[in-house]
Write a protein that holds these residues in place. Structure first.
Motif, short mmCIF file in Angstrom:
data_model
loop_
_atom_site.label_atom_id
_atom_site.label_comp_id
_atom_site.label_asym_id
_atom_site.label_seq_id
_atom_site.Cartn_x
_atom_site.Cartn_y
_atom_site.Cartn_z
N VAL A 120 3.76 8.97 42.87
CA VAL A 120 5.18 7.47 42.47
C VAL A 120 5.91 8.40 41.86
CG1 VAL A 120 3.46 5.37 41.92
CG2 VAL A 120 4.17 7.10 40.25
N ASP A 121 7.39 8.06 41.51
CA ASP A 121 8.54 9.11 41.19
C ASP A 121 9.13 7.77 40.72
OD1 ASP A 121 10.43 9.06 43.43
OD2 ASP A 121 8.59 8.76 44.38
N ALA A 122 10.31 8.73 39.95
CA ALA A 122 10.93 7.38 39.57
C ALA A 122 12.35 8.60 38.82
CB ALA A 122 10.37 6.68 38.39
N SER A 123 13.24 7.68 38.69
CA SER A 123 14.68 8.85 38.35
C SER A 123 15.81 7.52 37.37
CB SER A 123 15.46 9.24 39.85
OG SER A 123 16.61 9.86 38.69
N PHE A 124 16.11 7.75 36.27
CA PHE A 124 16.45 6.88 35.72
C PHE A 124 17.70 7.32 35.33
CE2 PHE A 124 12.61 5.06 35.67
CZ PHE A 124 12.86 3.87 36.26
N ARG A 125 19.14 7.27 35.67
CA ARG A 125 20.98 7.76 34.48
C ARG A 125 20.76 6.73 33.63
NH1 ARG A 125 22.21 12.47 36.70
NH2 ARG A 125 24.24 12.63 35.57
#
Length: 297
Positions: free
Chosen positions: A136-141
């Motif tokens: 799983v992966d996640a990227s938040f800005r």
């Protein structure tokens, strides 16, 4: 890196003898003739994608599906390779490379304004062997300048790991990073871990059995007192690499400074230092007898 004949310090004679034995044994293995049909080792089959002994692996069929449904991106790839018989150029030994099936499934969901979460699954199987990995992966800005992200993956099923009583059945790899990057300031940090037994037959791993930490800070002022200078950039970084048990492997730091002018010219200054530990002799060239001795460099 020095030639063995040019090295003059205590213990060189012993190391030269050991190096000669290792080199001779390696060359002897390459010279031994054999017409036996052997299964190509797992470590060999992934040295060159699509090649075995310099020969292309036959592709029987393959299919790919990619696209986006609303805010969800999807991807699917499946490929089947055929059996190969390869005669190595260094000997008369013929290797048998069984066909394998490769599958990759990927889904990524857009969330908030500029953030994503996703998952991936890979499977490689054939000739009674298999390797399956899920992650799983996640990227938040946030606030235009702040970013937080990471990935986590685990081997969920692997025939070679199950057959080895000393291996971890479900080794993991993971990375977490956060940073602030504006026109004037930048700050970031990353932590990554790859277990010693983690393996994937779909994709690449540069290194296993590592825990890496890296940090960077920067200041980028735009001077008003010098109209010819567009911007200064000052930054410093530090990285450290250990194995999963905490033993030292690598460490380094650097300082960078540059001035960008309105004309497009630039002046750059870099300063850095690094250390690396080599725990066994490493041959750069068997032919020329060039090797690196164990130690800290």
């Amino acid at each position: 890196v020095r030639s063995a004949g040019a090295m003059e310090h205590q213990g060189v004679a012993h190391l030269d003898h050991a190096a000669a034995q290792l080199r001779a044994s390696s060359q002897e293995v390459q010279r031994q003739p054999s017409r036996h049909r052997r299964h190509v080792p797992g470590d060999v089959e992934h040295q060159q994608t699509g090649l075995v002994g310099g020969e292309p692996v036959p592709m029987l069929y393959g299919a790919k599906l990619t696209g986006k449904i609303g805010s969800t991106s999807v991807g699917f790839v499946n490929a089947q390779t055929g059996d190969s018989d390869v005669l190595t150029s260094s000997s008369d030994e013929e290797y048998f490379y069984p066909g394998r099936n490769f599958t990759v499934m990927r889904v990524k969901q857009d969330v908030f304004a500029r953030s994503t979460v996703g998952a991936i699954f890979t499977n490689a199987q054939g000739a009674g062997e298999y390797n399956r990995v899920a992650g799983v992966d996640a990227s938040f800005r946030f606030w235009d300048y702040m970013s937080i992200g990471g990935e986590f993956a685990s081997v969920i099923d692997d025939s070679k790991l199950l057959a080895d009583p000393e291996a971890d059945d479900n080794p993991i790899t993971g990375r977490f990073g956060a940073g602030w990057n504006s026109d004037q300031y930048s700050l970031s940090g990353t932590y990554q871990r790859v277990d010693d037994d983690f393996r994937t037959d779909v994709g690449y791993l540069r290194r296993r059995d590592i825990v890496t930490q890296s940090y960077r800070a920067g200041w980028n002022p735009r001077p008003g007192f010098a109209p010819a200078i567009r911007q200064f950039r000052f930054s410093g970084s530090f990285n450290a690499v250990k194995d999963v048990e905490g033993n030292f492997l690598e460490q380094g730091y650097s300082f960078n400074a540059n001035a960008s002018f309105q004309s497009g010219d630039r002046i750059t200054f870099n300063l850095g230092q690094g250390r690396e530990r080599l725990d066994r002799i490493f041959f750069v060239s068997f032919k020329d007898n060039i090797y690196v001795l164990p130690g800290d460099y």
